[in-house]
Design an enzyme around this catalytic site. Structure first.
Site, PDB file in Angstrom:
ATOM      1  N   ASP A 191       0.843  -1.194   0.000  1.00  0.00           N
ATOM      2  CA  ASP A 191       0.000   0.000   0.000  1.00  0.00           C
ATOM      3  C   ASP A 191       0.883   1.252   0.000  1.00  0.00           C
ATOM      4  OD1 ASP A 191      -2.253   1.858   0.911  1.00  0.00           O
ATOM      5  OD2 ASP A 191      -3.267  -0.070   1.019  1.00  0.00           O
TER       6      ASP A 191
ATOM      7  N   HIS B 122      -3.535   6.063   3.862  1.00  0.00           N
ATOM      8  CA  HIS B 122      -4.349   4.933   3.425  1.00  0.00           C
ATOM      9  C   HIS B 122      -3.844   3.594   3.965  1.00  0.00           C
ATOM     10  CE1 HIS B 122      -5.650   1.890   0.363  1.00  0.00           C
ATOM     11  NE2 HIS B 122      -6.786   2.557   0.457  1.00  0.00           N
TER      12      HIS B 122
ATOM     13  N   VAL C  97      -8.094   1.918  18.465  1.00  0.00           N
ATOM     14  CA  VAL C  97      -9.012   0.961  17.879  1.00  0.00           C
ATOM     15  C   VAL C  97      -8.478  -0.457  18.076  1.00  0.00           C
ATOM     16  CG1 VAL C  97      -9.938   2.574  16.170  1.00  0.00           C
ATOM     17  CG2 VAL C  97      -7.900   1.224  15.615  1.00  0.00           C
TER      18      VAL C  97
ATOM     19  N   ASN D  23     -14.342   0.446  -6.649  1.00  0.00           N
ATOM     20  CA  ASN D  23     -15.434   1.319  -6.206  1.00  0.00           C
ATOM     21  C   ASN D  23     -16.159   2.035  -7.334  1.00  0.00           C
ATOM     22  OD1 ASN D  23     -14.294   0.644  -3.776  1.00  0.00           O
ATOM     23  ND2 ASN D  23     -13.562   2.682  -3.286  1.00  0.00           N
TER      24      ASN D  23
ATOM     25  N   TYR E  19      -8.128 -11.142 -11.019  1.00  0.00           N
ATOM     26  CA  TYR E  19      -7.289 -12.345 -11.051  1.00  0.00           C
ATOM     27  C   TYR E  19      -7.919 -13.463 -10.222  1.00  0.00           C
ATOM     28  CZ  TYR E  19      -3.644  -9.067 -12.699  1.00  0.00           C
ATOM     29  OH  TYR E  19      -2.916  -8.123 -13.395  1.00  0.00           O
TER      30      TYR E  19
ATOM     31  N   SER F  24     -11.453  -0.543  -0.351  1.00  0.00           N
ATOM     32  CA  SER F  24     -10.145  -0.501   0.304  1.00  0.00           C
ATOM     33  C   SER F  24     -10.261  -0.807   1.790  1.00  0.00           C
ATOM     34  CB  SER F  24      -9.507   0.889   0.150  1.00  0.00           C
ATOM     35  OG  SER F  24      -8.980   1.082  -1.121  1.00  0.00           O
TER      36      SER F  24
END
Length: 423
Positions: free
Chosen positions: A149, A182, A199, A286, A299, A366
């Site tokens: 990422d 991200h 979290v 998206n 894939y 994502s």
């Protein structure tokens, strides 16, 4: 709220041609050697001397080959070399942000101090984690999960104790640290620590490997992604990497033959990594389109592809308020769909870790993908010798079927929603 958009071509599957070449990078290629080449570095150096090629990345495990800029005359000379299997055009991949993230800055105590200490918020369970279920008896202890990422915030207090390695494939950066946010968000959903702050991740004792293949703007290339896949493959045994999450994408199609029929270097690399024992979990995209028109989601012979569920209350049953992207416990209106999609996961208004030791709320497939990646780590903890297909099928079997907690008014999403409580 942020919709993290994966690029998608408008090509059709099967015999139809890929009509979109807008993400092809001019004069930039991935050169793949034949499997009988012993040492890709030696052959690359030989081609550099013969033809004045200047490589960018060199690949040794997931592929044997290299990436480079090649003018047309040099391209033809390299193509003519008998050691070359095929050459792929390099393409762009990215995470496109529709709006700015809803970021929660971590407050600091006594701002007059020269170096104030960040004060983390008390731990809460994000709605996505609550929705798929916690497992008190399985926290994925020791299972390595690579986050391919924008990197991961290496100093984040809710992540750093689980990060065991990092790598950058982005020019101008020297580590897998996240300068976008991200990747850190994805990492938190997978394995944020079960402590008193922030979290909680799906697999809070899993180990994170931060692999930076996208830049600060959230964009990159096939060649940089293959660099990350090559790193994961090379270190799969050493770091016990069993799962890799890829919440990124670009235009493309699948030949369902690991890229050997349509000269797809990215597909071939992921297949090689898959064969090394790494289960790849990827975002469907998206664009409210067929996921078979974007890669790596397309894939189907190599990855577990994940769509996004809209959930507002962290509970099954559709009793929560409507979300920005659909009624509670229905699939998000932006989510891609199709036969290549294997599972759904929470993907709307997901709260997780972010860059600079902070937290943010984001939406997109994502965000759905890491719920499944974390669940894959749990499955592999109790079924350590499982193949990637056994992981996929095991998660599907344990998942929530339509009508058992969620509905699908669109008729486009027969895939079950991941459930982690029994893994």
């Amino acid at each position: 709220f942020v919709l993290l958009l994966l690029n998608s071509s408008k090509a059709a599957i099967g015999a139809k041609k890929d009509k979109s070449n807008s993400d092809v990078i001019p004069d930039q290629y991935i050169v793949v050697f034949k499997d009988n080449v012993d040492d890709s570095e030696v052959v690359t150096q030989d081609l550099e001397r013969k033809h004045g090629v200047l490589r960018e990345h060199i690949y040794k495990k997931a592929l044997k080959g290299f990436s480079a800029k090649l003018a047309p005359e040099k391209l033809q000379k390299v193509k003519d070399d008998p050691r070359i299997l095929f050459i792929s055009e390099d393409r762009e991949v990215s995470v496109m942000v529709k709006d700015q993230p809803k970021e929660e800055k971590v407050p600091r105590e006594n701002a007059r101090k020269p170096k104030p200490t960040p004060t983390q918020p008390p731990q809460s369970i994000p709605t996505g984690i609550s929705r798929i279920g916690l497992n008190a008896n399985n926290e994925g202890d020791g299972v390595g999960v690579a986050v391919i990422d924008t990197g991961v915030d290496l100093a984040h207090p809710d992540l750093k104790d689980n990060i065991i390695a990092n790598k950058s494939c982005v020019t101008g950066t020297s580590s897998g640290n996240d300068d976008n946010g991200h990747g850190s968000h994805v990492a938190g959903t997978i394995a944020a620590l079960n402590n008193s702050i922030g979290v909680l991740g799906v697999a809070p004792k899993a180990k994170l490997i931060a692999v930076k293949v996208l830049n600060a703007q959230g964009s990159g290339t096939w060649s940089s992604v293959i660099c990350g896949v090559d790193y994961v493959t090379s270190n799969a045994s050493l770091l016990n990497i069993k799962v890799a999450n890829m919440s990124l994408g670009g235009g493309g199609l699948s030949d369902n033959n690991c890229g050997n029929s349509n000269s797809d270097a990215l597909h071939k690399a992921i297949c090689k990594s898959r064969d090394a024992g790494v289960a790849y979990v990827v975002a469907a995209g998206n664009s409210n389109a067929d996921a078979s028109t974007s890669v790596p989601a397309a894939y189907d012979d190599a990855v577990i592809t994940v769509s996004a569920l809209a959930d507002s209350d962290g509970q099954a049953g559709g009793l929560g308020s409507a979300t920005t992207y659909g009624v509670d416990d229905t699939f998000a209106t932006f989510s891609n769909y199709g036969v290549v999609v294997d599972l759904g996961g929470p993907g709307v208004s997901i709260y997780s870790t972010y860059k600079n030791k902070s937290y943010a709320t984001l939406s997109g497939t994502s965000m759905a993908s890491p719920h499944v990646a974390g669940s894959a780590a749990l499955y592999l903890k109790t079924n350590p010798s499982s193949s990637w297909t056994q992981v996929r099928d095991g998660l599907k079997a344990a998942g929530e079927s339509s009508g058992s907690g969620h509905t699908d008014p669109s008729g486009l999403h027969p895939e079950p929603v991941v459930k982690a409580g029994s893994l």
